[in-house]
Design an enzyme around this catalytic site. Sequence first.
Site, PDB file in Angstrom:
ATOM      1  N   ASP A  68    -131.060 -12.036  40.136  1.00 18.13           N
ATOM      2  CA  ASP A  68    -132.266 -12.862  40.081  1.00 18.13           C
ATOM      3  C   ASP A  68    -132.064 -14.051  39.148  1.00 18.13           C
ATOM      4  OD1 ASP A  68    -135.268 -13.303  40.419  1.00 18.13           O
ATOM      5  OD2 ASP A  68    -135.142 -12.967  38.264  1.00 18.13           O
ATOM      6  N   GLU A 127    -130.556 -10.199  46.082  1.00 18.44           N
ATOM      7  CA  GLU A 127    -130.360 -10.565  44.683  1.00 18.44           C
ATOM      8  C   GLU A 127    -129.262  -9.709  44.049  1.00 18.44           C
ATOM      9  OE1 GLU A 127    -134.672 -12.325  43.263  1.00 18.44           O
ATOM     10  OE2 GLU A 127    -134.319 -10.174  43.056  1.00 18.44           O
TER      11      GLU A 127
END
Length: 240
Positions: free
Chosen positions: A57, A129
Amino acid sequence: MRKNSERIESLSKFEEVIDYKFKDITILNRALTHSSYANEHKKSSISYNERLEFLGDSVLSLIVSDYIYKKYPDYPEGDLTKLRAAVVCELALAYIAKNLKLGDYLLLGKGEEATGGRDRTSILADALEALIGAIYLDRGLEASKQFVINLLENEIIQAAKEGDLFTDYKTKLQETLQKTSKSKIEYKIEKEVGPDHDKKFYMSAIINSEVCGRGWGRNKKEAEQMAAKEVLNRMGVYYE
């Protein structure tokens, strides 16, 4: 032994899909392992992808921020923030993951598998992610940057040209209210239904103490978006 060889073969096929060869394929396996699978195999102490998701992320945000900062030098901070949000939002990431057929390569628990986990927005976005985090650990920032830009460049350009790839109904509603009534909106959970692995959240959108819209989703954020969308529809601001 057969299962291990089959898994390695599956991971190798996915490497071809994403056009990236891992130095350490065990990192890729971890990125594609959901917590539900690890929970069903606790005795094996299997690593799953939540920590990689956390790392990915941040790496994704940095790469996209750097790219749009340099590509759009005339954009003010607010426009850069909106553009980044449009590209790295959960719905956008899940869309990219579906194009990669990432769900086909996930290790899921039986319960998650049975309830459509391979197509679930949150699981796909998180896994993408985690994949980015895995590439960062495997070969560093430059390799991660090349992968992310190859994956998202067209989406970034489209978002900059046409606006949000995926409509942020909450923001649209807030902006509409600010222009018309200055009223404040709040969101309240009405109920949660289902087991933890397949929970649905039901949310109400409240303006001036009145429920003006309702929506549901697989997580609280999605439910809020759907409630906001209903309010916009009732106000005559229609979105598909």
